[in-house]
Design a protein around this motif. Sequence first.
Motif, PDB file in Angstrom:
ATOM      1  N   MET A   1       0.853  -1.173   0.000  1.00 13.63           N
ATOM      2  CA  MET A   1       0.000   0.000   0.000  1.00 13.63           C
ATOM      3  C   MET A   1       0.899   1.237   0.000  1.00 13.63           C
ATOM      4  O   MET A   1       1.861   1.306   0.746  1.00 13.63           O
ATOM      5  N   LYS A   2       0.565   2.162  -0.860  1.00 12.07           N
ATOM      6  CA  LYS A   2       1.342   3.388  -0.958  1.00 12.07           C
ATOM      7  C   LYS A   2       0.399   4.583  -1.013  1.00 12.07           C
ATOM      8  O   LYS A   2      -0.621   4.541  -1.692  1.00 12.07           O
ATOM      9  N   ARG A   3       0.743   5.640  -0.304  1.00 17.31           N
ATOM     10  CA  ARG A   3      -0.095   6.839  -0.237  1.00 17.31           C
ATOM     11  C   ARG A   3       0.588   7.973  -0.995  1.00 17.31           C
ATOM     12  O   ARG A   3       1.791   8.193  -0.853  1.00 17.31           O
ATOM     13  N   TYR A   4      -0.213   8.688  -1.796  1.00 15.99           N
ATOM     14  CA  TYR A   4       0.298   9.808  -2.584  1.00 15.99           C
ATOM     15  C   TYR A   4      -0.498  11.059  -2.241  1.00 15.99           C
ATOM     16  O   TYR A   4      -1.715  11.098  -2.420  1.00 15.99           O
ATOM     17  N   ASP A   5       0.187  12.066  -1.766  1.00 13.87           N
ATOM     18  CA  ASP A   5      -0.446  13.327  -1.408  1.00 13.87           C
ATOM     19  C   ASP A   5      -0.285  14.304  -2.576  1.00 13.87           C
ATOM     20  O   ASP A   5       0.808  14.765  -2.877  1.00 13.87           O
ATOM     21  N   LEU A   6      -1.406  14.590  -3.243  1.00 11.18           N
ATOM     22  CA  LEU A   6      -1.388  15.469  -4.408  1.00 11.18           C
ATOM     23  C   LEU A   6      -2.042  16.823  -4.117  1.00 11.18           C
ATOM     24  O   LEU A   6      -2.327  17.582  -5.030  1.00 11.18           O
ATOM     25  N   ARG A   7      -2.261  17.126  -2.842  1.00  8.20           N
ATOM     26  CA  ARG A   7      -2.944  18.370  -2.471  1.00  8.20           C
ATOM     27  C   ARG A   7      -2.188  19.605  -2.919  1.00  8.20           C
ATOM     28  O   ARG A   7      -2.788  20.608  -3.263  1.00  8.20           O
ATOM     29  N   HIS A   8      -0.874  19.537  -2.947  1.00  2.00           N
ATOM     30  CA  HIS A   8      -0.067  20.706  -3.328  1.00  2.00           C
ATOM     31  C   HIS A   8      -0.257  21.083  -4.804  1.00  2.00           C
ATOM     32  O   HIS A   8       0.046  22.196  -5.202  1.00  2.00           O
ATOM     33  N   LEU A   9      -0.801  20.167  -5.607  1.00  2.00           N
ATOM     34  CA  LEU A   9      -1.015  20.424  -7.030  1.00  2.00           C
ATOM     35  C   LEU A   9      -2.352  21.112  -7.310  1.00  2.00           C
ATOM     36  O   LEU A   9      -2.639  21.448  -8.464  1.00  2.00           O
ATOM     37  N   LYS A  10      -3.150  21.277  -6.264  1.00  2.00           N
ATOM     38  CA  LYS A  10      -4.480  21.920  -6.371  1.00  2.00           C
ATOM     39  C   LYS A  10      -5.317  21.220  -7.442  1.00  2.00           C
ATOM     40  O   LYS A  10      -5.414  20.009  -7.434  1.00  2.00           O
ATOM     41  N   ASP A  11      -5.881  21.960  -8.391  1.00  2.00           N
ATOM     42  CA  ASP A  11      -6.757  21.399  -9.411  1.00  2.00           C
ATOM     43  C   ASP A  11      -5.985  20.694 -10.535  1.00  2.00           C
ATOM     44  O   ASP A  11      -6.570  20.016 -11.363  1.00  2.00           O
TER      45      ASP A  11
ATOM     46  N   HIS B   1       2.702   2.442 -11.177  1.00  2.03           N
ATOM     47  CA  HIS B   1       2.430   1.724  -9.927  1.00  2.03           C
ATOM     48  C   HIS B   1       2.440   0.210 -10.141  1.00  2.03           C
ATOM     49  O   HIS B   1       2.010  -0.271 -11.181  1.00  2.03           O
ATOM     50  N   LYS B   2       2.920  -0.536  -9.152  1.00  6.81           N
ATOM     51  CA  LYS B   2       2.966  -1.989  -9.231  1.00  6.81           C
ATOM     52  C   LYS B   2       1.559  -2.587  -9.239  1.00  6.81           C
ATOM     53  O   LYS B   2       0.698  -2.152  -8.474  1.00  6.81           O
ATOM     54  N   ALA B   3       1.369  -3.580 -10.065  1.00  6.56           N
ATOM     55  CA  ALA B   3       0.080  -4.289 -10.099  1.00  6.56           C
ATOM     56  C   ALA B   3      -0.147  -5.001  -8.768  1.00  6.56           C
ATOM     57  O   ALA B   3       0.804  -5.425  -8.108  1.00  6.56           O
ATOM     58  N   ALA B   4      -1.389  -5.084  -8.361  1.00  7.87           N
ATOM     59  CA  ALA B   4      -1.840  -5.748  -7.127  1.00  7.87           C
ATOM     60  C   ALA B   4      -1.502  -4.953  -5.864  1.00  7.87           C
ATOM     61  O   ALA B   4      -1.822  -5.389  -4.770  1.00  7.87           O
ATOM     62  N   GLU B   5      -0.873  -3.818  -5.982  1.00  4.66           N
ATOM     63  CA  GLU B   5      -0.577  -2.988  -4.815  1.00  4.66           C
ATOM     64  C   GLU B   5      -1.608  -1.860  -4.738  1.00  4.66           C
ATOM     65  O   GLU B   5      -1.949  -1.248  -5.739  1.00  4.66           O
ATOM     66  N   VAL B   6      -2.075  -1.594  -3.548  1.00  4.35           N
ATOM     67  CA  VAL B   6      -3.075  -0.548  -3.328  1.00  4.35           C
ATOM     68  C   VAL B   6      -2.413   0.825  -3.360  1.00  4.35           C
ATOM     69  O   VAL B   6      -1.334   1.009  -2.803  1.00  4.35           O
ATOM     70  N   ALA B   7      -3.064   1.768  -4.034  1.00  3.00           N
ATOM     71  CA  ALA B   7      -2.596   3.152  -4.083  1.00  3.00           C
ATOM     72  C   ALA B   7      -3.677   4.044  -3.477  1.00  3.00           C
ATOM     73  O   ALA B   7      -4.845   3.947  -3.851  1.00  3.00           O
ATOM     74  N   ILE B   8      -3.271   4.882  -2.553  1.00  2.00           N
ATOM     75  CA  ILE B   8      -4.188   5.822  -1.917  1.00  2.00           C
ATOM     76  C   ILE B   8      -3.783   7.223  -2.349  1.00  2.00           C
ATOM     77  O   ILE B   8      -2.625   7.614  -2.188  1.00  2.00           O
ATOM     78  N   PHE B   9      -4.736   7.961  -2.884  1.00  2.00           N
ATOM     79  CA  PHE B   9      -4.484   9.323  -3.343  1.00  2.00           C
ATOM     80  C   PHE B   9      -5.299  10.292  -2.502  1.00  2.00           C
ATOM     81  O   PHE B   9      -6.473  10.056  -2.230  1.00  2.00           O
TER      82      PHE B   9
ATOM     83  N   GLY C   1      -7.043   1.362 -16.021  1.00  2.00           N
ATOM     84  CA  GLY C   1      -7.211  -0.056 -15.758  1.00  2.00           C
ATOM     85  C   GLY C   1      -7.225  -0.432 -14.292  1.00  2.00           C
ATOM     86  O   GLY C   1      -6.977  -1.590 -13.953  1.00  2.00           O
ATOM     87  N   TYR C   2      -7.514   0.510 -13.431  1.00  2.00           N
ATOM     88  CA  TYR C   2      -7.564   0.259 -11.998  1.00  2.00           C
ATOM     89  C   TYR C   2      -8.995   0.136 -11.513  1.00  2.00           C
ATOM     90  O   TYR C   2      -9.931   0.590 -12.166  1.00  2.00           O
ATOM     91  N   GLU C   3      -9.140  -0.465 -10.345  1.00  2.00           N
ATOM     92  CA  GLU C   3     -10.432  -0.570  -9.692  1.00  2.00           C
ATOM     93  C   GLU C   3     -10.477   0.479  -8.586  1.00  2.00           C
ATOM     94  O   GLU C   3      -9.534   0.613  -7.810  1.00  2.00           O
TER      95      GLU C   3
ATOM     96  N   THR D   1     -10.132  11.605  -0.665  1.00  2.00           N
ATOM     97  CA  THR D   1      -9.239  10.448  -0.712  1.00  2.00           C
ATOM     98  C   THR D   1      -9.864   9.356  -1.561  1.00  2.00           C
ATOM     99  O   THR D   1     -11.067   9.083  -1.425  1.00  2.00           O
ATOM    100  N   ILE D   2      -9.071   8.763  -2.445  1.00  2.00           N
ATOM    101  CA  ILE D   2      -9.546   7.595  -3.185  1.00  2.00           C
ATOM    102  C   ILE D   2      -8.532   6.475  -3.008  1.00  2.00           C
ATOM    103  O   ILE D   2      -7.326   6.703  -2.857  1.00  2.00           O
ATOM    104  N   VAL D   3      -9.041   5.263  -3.005  1.00  2.00           N
ATOM    105  CA  VAL D   3      -8.224   4.063  -2.851  1.00  2.00           C
ATOM    106  C   VAL D   3      -8.407   3.229  -4.118  1.00  2.00           C
ATOM    107  O   VAL D   3      -9.541   2.967  -4.520  1.00  2.00           O
ATOM    108  N   THR D   4      -7.303   2.839  -4.728  1.00  2.00           N
ATOM    109  CA  THR D   4      -7.349   2.113  -5.989  1.00  2.00           C
ATOM    110  C   THR D   4      -6.486   0.856  -5.928  1.00  2.00           C
ATOM    111  O   THR D   4      -5.575   0.753  -5.103  1.00  2.00           O
ATOM    112  N   LYS D   5      -6.777  -0.078  -6.827  1.00  2.00           N
ATOM    113  CA  LYS D   5      -5.965  -1.285  -6.950  1.00  2.00           C
ATOM    114  C   LYS D   5      -6.090  -1.795  -8.370  1.00  2.00           C
ATOM    115  O   LYS D   5      -7.153  -1.758  -8.962  1.00  2.00           O
TER     116      LYS D   5
END
Length: 73
Positions: free
Chosen positions: A1-11, A24-32, A53-55, A68-72
């Motif tokens: 699981m990896k978390r990515y903070d994109l708030r500094h990019l605004k819109d 991103h690696k397949a089968a690994e969860v990404a949190i944005f 191609g993510y869920e 926050t969104i969680v993807t895999k």
Amino acid sequence: MKRYDLRHLKDGFEPRMKEILLAHKAAEVAIFIFEIGDFTPIQRSADLVKECGYELLNSLKFNEVDWTIVTKK
């Protein structure tokens, strides 16, 4: 699981989010976490997740201005 903070990019977070999803690696969860204004970035981010191609596992309001969104893959 990896978390990515994109708030500094605004819109303008979508190009960076796409770059991360494509690398991103397949089968690994990404949190944005990103900043929202009028809720349109939420649908755009969901569309981007599907396009790459993510869920989308979860999508929720983090606080008054952040989302926050969680993807895999």
